[in-house]
Design an enzyme around this catalytic site. Structure first.
Site, mmCIF file in Angstrom:
data_model
loop_
_atom_site.group_PDB
_atom_site.id
_atom_site.type_symbol
_atom_site.label_atom_id
_atom_site.label_comp_id
_atom_site.label_asym_id
_atom_site.label_seq_id
_atom_site.Cartn_x
_atom_site.Cartn_y
_atom_site.Cartn_z
ATOM 1 N N HIS A 37 42.570 40.265 51.584
ATOM 2 C CA HIS A 37 42.827 41.478 52.363
ATOM 3 C C HIS A 37 41.594 41.911 53.163
ATOM 4 C CE1 HIS A 37 46.616 41.773 50.241
ATOM 5 N NE2 HIS A 37 46.966 42.709 51.096
ATOM 6 N N LYS A 104 52.181 45.525 41.643
ATOM 7 C CA LYS A 104 52.526 46.436 40.552
ATOM 8 C C LYS A 104 51.683 47.699 40.649
ATOM 9 C CE LYS A 104 49.456 44.530 37.000
ATOM 10 N NZ LYS A 104 48.474 45.543 36.630
#
Lengths: 194, 289
Positions: A37, A104
């Site tokens: 990222h 999650k």
């Protein structure tokens, strides 16, 4: 009944999804976590563009096995905590036209805004269910940055079949995580007598 | 069996086979949740996954965690023997995919590729006067480690003073902050007192207790029970989806502190609560949960 979706997914299809929808996801998706990222935001590399357009990013650092013929298999592959990507996620979604993120724990307001603006959703997978989810990974198509980032952090381009997820943040600004946080904070104050 | 092979087997068991008390608690949590809720499906998936991992000898969770060993060994033996065996076993377990390579150099960002590095695996050595060796292993996932937190009492925001009532408030606060990030339902390990380092160490050592094994101090035992009940009223539920089970257990211990300090360290263990132990006596190896 779970909704079946296969990548590439159109923006229109994604905008139909609502918090609480159970989805079985198939098609090509890409694993990416912290280093990936950071790279996608800071250097905007092109090598991953074709795999991400109208596809899904999976926050996952798998256990992998190299087969005798040189190909790879996933041995365990549950989701990792998504909140670490909060500073980057919205920019990645908009830059690469990503339609969904699987992880999650949910994500924060910046990502929620990005999902709304660029047409994407947050899918929640069951954290820790590494062995079970690996069974839904049918094929490892290719891998990028393996040497530089290591196994957990590399971009694994994989093909999944009926990967079970739940929409917990939709493209309309709704977040199950926000609802649960607010409720549990209120209850905690009551328990603490604050 | 050679020491290194025995440690490899210990690692395999820890990564792929959940202790029976934890599996039972997850089964009970599944039965408690209402039909048709996301919480019910989460527990169903978790239980299927645990079974599958055991049958196939594959990791329960892809984050096979940091390897944290606690070794009690007889006087006269060398720490080096154990360190060498553990390093070999960690590298071999990584090769066999019981472990994911999880040792990263923070300066270069490079993954060592075999779980061996400076202070990795982490080994706590303790010499004792028994003529046997006990090796305990905990695999601690990064997600759950990240939601661990240390408080310094008094805490004015929470109106938490330097007493057990204050301790209770900060534990509730920690679990609310953790939400589903650490893979709820978690087990909470708490260390009261000591210094910054030892309070965390004490909190983590609680994870070698079996679920519902109460602290012998009745005041602490009562606090554990109260918190177990109240934390499960928070409604965070498995994965933070909402539900009746937010924690599987609460384990607290206390140690003496400096008059000026009052630390409460809280460690969080994800539902994939991986711990195993082995004993070596007269060359015989016995494994335990």
């Amino acid at each position: 009944m779970p909704i079946k979706l296969t990548t590439p997914i159109s923006e229109e299809e994604i905008r139909k999804l609502k918090v609480g929808d159970e989805v079985l996801l198939s098609g090509t998706i890409v694993t990416a976590r912290d280093q990936a990222h950071k790279l996608m935001v800071e250097e905007k590399p092109d090598f991953i563009r074709e795999y991400l357009k109208d596809s899904v990013i999976y926050h996952c650092g798998p256990v992998v096995k190299k087969n005798d013929d040189g190909s790879w298999s996933f041995v365990a592959a549950g989701p990792t905590t998504s909140s670490r990507e909060e500073p980057y996620q919205a920019d990645v979604i908009c830059e690469y036209q990503v339609r969904g993120v699987i992880g999650k724990g949910g994500m924060g307001p910046k990502t929620a805004e990005g999902l709304k603006k660029c047409g994407a959703v947050y899918f929640h997978a069951v954290g820790g269910a590494g062995s079970l989810i690996a069974k839904r990974v049918k094929k490892v198509k290719t891998v990028f940055k393996l040497e530089e980032f290591g196994t957990p952090e590399a971009f694994w381009v994989i093909e999944v079949e009926d990967f079970p997820v739940v929409v917990t943040m939709d493209a309309h600004g709704n977040s199950l995580h926000k609802q649960i946080l607010e409720k549990s904070e209120a209850k905690a104050k009551e328990l603490m007598g604050l | 069996m050679e020491l290194k092979e025995a440690v490899l087997e210990l690692i395999r068991r820890a990564a792929t086979d959940l202790p029976p008390d934890i599996e039972k608690a997850l089964q009970e949590a599944y039965e408690r949740e209402d039909e048709g809720t996301p919480a019910k499906s989460v527990f169903k998936t978790i239980l299927e996954n645990v079974k599958l991992a055991r049958e196939n000898s594959t990791p329960i969770c892809q984050d096979t965690g940091s390897l944290i060993f606690y070794i009690d060994f007889p006087v006269g033996e060398a720490e080096k023997t154990y360190r060498e065996a553990i390093e070999w076993a960690a590298a071999e377990a990584t090769k066999r995919q019981y472990l994911r390579p999880n040792a990263v150099d923070p300066i270069t960002g490079k993954n060592s590729g075999n779980n061996v590095g400076k202070n990795a695996p982490y080994i706590h050595f303790h010499q004792w006067d028994k003529d046997e060796v006990r090796i305990r292993l905990m695999l601690k996932g990064g997600g759950s480690e990240n939601v661990g937190i240390q408080y310094k009492l008094p805490d004015s925001n929470l109106k938490a003073g330097r007493d057990l009532k204050g301790v209770k408030k900060v534990i509730i606060d920690a679990v609310v902050k953790a939400q589903g990030f650490g893979c709820a339902p978690g087990t909470i390990g708490v260390g009261i007192g000591g210094d910054r380092v030892t309070s965390y160490a004490l909190s983590k050592e609680q994870f070698f207790r079996k679920l519902n094994e109460r602290n012998p101090n009745p005041e602490i035992a009562q606090l554990e029970e109260e918190l177990y009940k109240e934390l499960n009223e928070l409604g965070i539920g498995p994965m933070g989806f909402g539900g009746k089970t937010t924690v599987l257990g609460v384990h607290i211990d206390a140690q003496h502190r400096h008059p000026a300090t009052y630390y409460v360290a809280i460690s969080y263990m994800c539902w994939a609560y991986r711990r195993k132990a082995m004993t070596i006596k007269n060359g015989e190896v016995t494994y335990a949960d």
